[in-house]
Design a protein around this motif. Structure first.
Motif, PDB file in Angstrom:
ATOM      1  N   THR A  74       0.892  -1.127   0.058  1.00  0.00           N
ATOM      2  CA  THR A  74      -0.211  -0.015   0.072  1.00  0.00           C
ATOM      3  C   THR A  74       0.926   1.285  -0.223  1.00  0.00           C
ATOM      4  O   THR A  74       0.476   2.173  -0.659  1.00  0.00           O
ATOM      5  N   HIS A  75       1.912   1.299   0.723  1.00  0.00           N
ATOM      6  CA  HIS A  75       2.569   2.395   0.959  1.00  0.00           C
ATOM      7  C   HIS A  75       3.565   2.843  -0.311  1.00  0.00           C
ATOM      8  O   HIS A  75       3.702   3.762  -0.764  1.00  0.00           O
ATOM      9  N   LEU A  76       3.983   1.615  -0.841  1.00  0.00           N
ATOM     10  CA  LEU A  76       4.798   1.694  -2.254  1.00  0.00           C
ATOM     11  C   LEU A  76       3.928   2.197  -3.363  1.00  0.00           C
ATOM     12  O   LEU A  76       4.514   2.744  -4.484  1.00  0.00           O
ATOM     13  N   GLY A  77       2.542   1.560  -3.313  1.00  0.00           N
ATOM     14  CA  GLY A  77       1.810   1.827  -4.704  1.00  0.00           C
ATOM     15  C   GLY A  77       2.574   1.471  -6.132  1.00  0.00           C
ATOM     16  O   GLY A  77       2.898   0.380  -6.107  1.00  0.00           O
ATOM     17  N   ASP A  78       2.450   2.449  -6.810  1.00  0.00           N
ATOM     18  CA  ASP A  78       2.684   2.306  -8.193  1.00  0.00           C
ATOM     19  C   ASP A  78       4.359   2.632  -8.420  1.00  0.00           C
ATOM     20  O   ASP A  78       4.675   2.960  -9.711  1.00  0.00           O
ATOM     21  N   LEU A  79       4.975   3.173  -7.321  1.00  0.00           N
ATOM     22  CA  LEU A  79       6.354   3.831  -7.612  1.00  0.00           C
ATOM     23  C   LEU A  79       7.267   2.675  -8.017  1.00  0.00           C
ATOM     24  O   LEU A  79       7.096   1.467  -7.933  1.00  0.00           O
ATOM     25  N   VAL A  80       8.259   2.975  -8.857  1.00  0.00           N
ATOM     26  CA  VAL A  80       9.145   2.372  -9.554  1.00  0.00           C
ATOM     27  C   VAL A  80      10.574   2.553  -9.443  1.00  0.00           C
ATOM     28  O   VAL A  80      10.467   4.104  -8.996  1.00  0.00           O
ATOM     29  N   GLY A  81      11.296   1.725  -9.672  1.00  0.00           N
ATOM     30  CA  GLY A  81      12.982   2.219  -9.899  1.00  0.00           C
ATOM     31  C   GLY A  81      13.485   2.828  -8.623  1.00  0.00           C
ATOM     32  O   GLY A  81      13.220   2.360  -7.477  1.00  0.00           O
ATOM     33  N   VAL A  82      14.329   4.002  -8.795  1.00  0.00           N
ATOM     34  CA  VAL A  82      14.909   4.641  -7.764  1.00  0.00           C
ATOM     35  C   VAL A  82      13.904   5.020  -6.844  1.00  0.00           C
ATOM     36  O   VAL A  82      14.111   4.944  -5.470  1.00  0.00           O
ATOM     37  N   GLU A  83      12.854   5.599  -7.034  1.00  0.00           N
ATOM     38  CA  GLU A  83      11.887   6.371  -6.132  1.00  0.00           C
ATOM     39  C   GLU A  83      11.368   5.095  -5.223  1.00  0.00           C
ATOM     40  O   GLU A  83      11.273   5.356  -4.033  1.00  0.00           O
ATOM     41  N   ARG A  84      10.950   3.770  -5.608  1.00  0.00           N
ATOM     42  CA  ARG A  84      10.510   2.965  -4.995  1.00  0.00           C
ATOM     43  C   ARG A  84      11.397   2.426  -4.065  1.00  0.00           C
ATOM     44  O   ARG A  84      11.097   2.084  -2.805  1.00  0.00           O
ATOM     45  N   LEU A  85      12.743   2.496  -4.181  1.00  0.00           N
ATOM     46  CA  LEU A  85      13.885   1.900  -3.415  1.00  0.00           C
ATOM     47  C   LEU A  85      13.842   2.979  -2.221  1.00  0.00           C
ATOM     48  O   LEU A  85      14.118   2.494  -1.282  1.00  0.00           O
ATOM     49  N   ALA A  86      13.872   4.287  -2.542  1.00  0.00           N
ATOM     50  CA  ALA A  86      13.958   5.048  -1.431  1.00  0.00           C
ATOM     51  C   ALA A  86      12.639   5.089  -0.687  1.00  0.00           C
ATOM     52  O   ALA A  86      13.098   5.327   0.716  1.00  0.00           O
ATOM     53  N   GLU A  87      11.528   4.916  -1.246  1.00  0.00           N
ATOM     54  CA  GLU A  87      10.599   4.865  -0.231  1.00  0.00           C
ATOM     55  C   GLU A  87      10.425   3.706   0.778  1.00  0.00           C
ATOM     56  O   GLU A  87      10.026   3.798   1.536  1.00  0.00           O
TER      57      GLU A  87
END
Length: 206
Positions: A74-87
């Motif tokens: 739920t928290h990561l949602g549709d984030l991908v790549g670098v932004e997903r790793l950071a989040e």
């Protein structure tokens, strides 16, 4: 006719009671008797589903794993790549009273993996190994973008980034239990942003 028993529901109740006992009285107070009293049941009722203290720990952590998976998704949602790793890093470096109780349980488990504790340790190890895999996948985006690492040097660099971020987040989880007043979310997140800027965002921008 015999009453049909929902084993999953009973195990979930026992997991919640285990966490409640640990939160109110500390992890050392987690016993079959204490959990039974919390549920207003007999010890025999508990052992019908969870045969030992070690299994109590494993059951609580196993139920937490499903909760963590849902919360992370739920928290990561549709984030991908670098932004997903950071989040992912930011999400792992946050606290709540229940999170710290569960961290206390897994710290106790990894301190002694012998005998019956092995089952609980395998739950913890499964969670941590899967989490590392997510760090590594995210780090591969940092060094090579969407296509992934194409040579051994890129793969080695991605592994180093994953190692550093993973160890930072795991180290935080220990300090959050050991000294939560000093290692506040604000302090940890501030230093994490410095680390992310150095390891993740600046290399990706380059």
């Amino acid at each position: 006719m015999p009453v049909e028993v929902d084993t999953d529901e009973r195990l979930a109740d026992i997991a919640r009671a285990t966490v409640d006992v640990a939160r109110e009285r500390g992890t050392r107070a987690v016993t079959l008797r204490a959990v039974a009293e919390r549920l207003d049941r007999s010890t025999a009722f508990i052992t019908n589903f969870v045969p030992s203290r070690a299994h109590l720990m494993a059951n609580a952590l196993d139920h937490a794993r499903a909760q963590w998976d849902d919360e992370r998704a739920t928290h990561l949602g549709d984030l991908v790549g670098v932004e997903r790793l950071a989040e992912l890093c930011r999400w792992m470096c946050t606290s709540s009273p229940e999170e710290n109780v569960l961290r206390s349980l897994w710290i106790e488990v990894i301190a002694d993996v012998r005998g019956a504790n092995r089952r609980a340790y395998e739950v913890v190890r499964g969670v941590t190994d899967a989490t590392y895999g997510k760090f590594l996948a995210g780090a591969e985006h940092v060094v090579a973008g969407e296509v992934g690492p194409s040579d051994p040097a890129d793969r080695e660099q991605a592994a180093h980034i994953a190692d550093i971020l993973y160890l930072y987040c795991r180290g935080y989880e220990v300090k959050a239990v050991e000294d939560p007043e000093a290692w506040t979310d604000a302090r940890v997140q501030a230093s994490l942003e410095v680390l992310l800027r150095t390891l993740v965002f600046e290399p990706a921008a380059g």
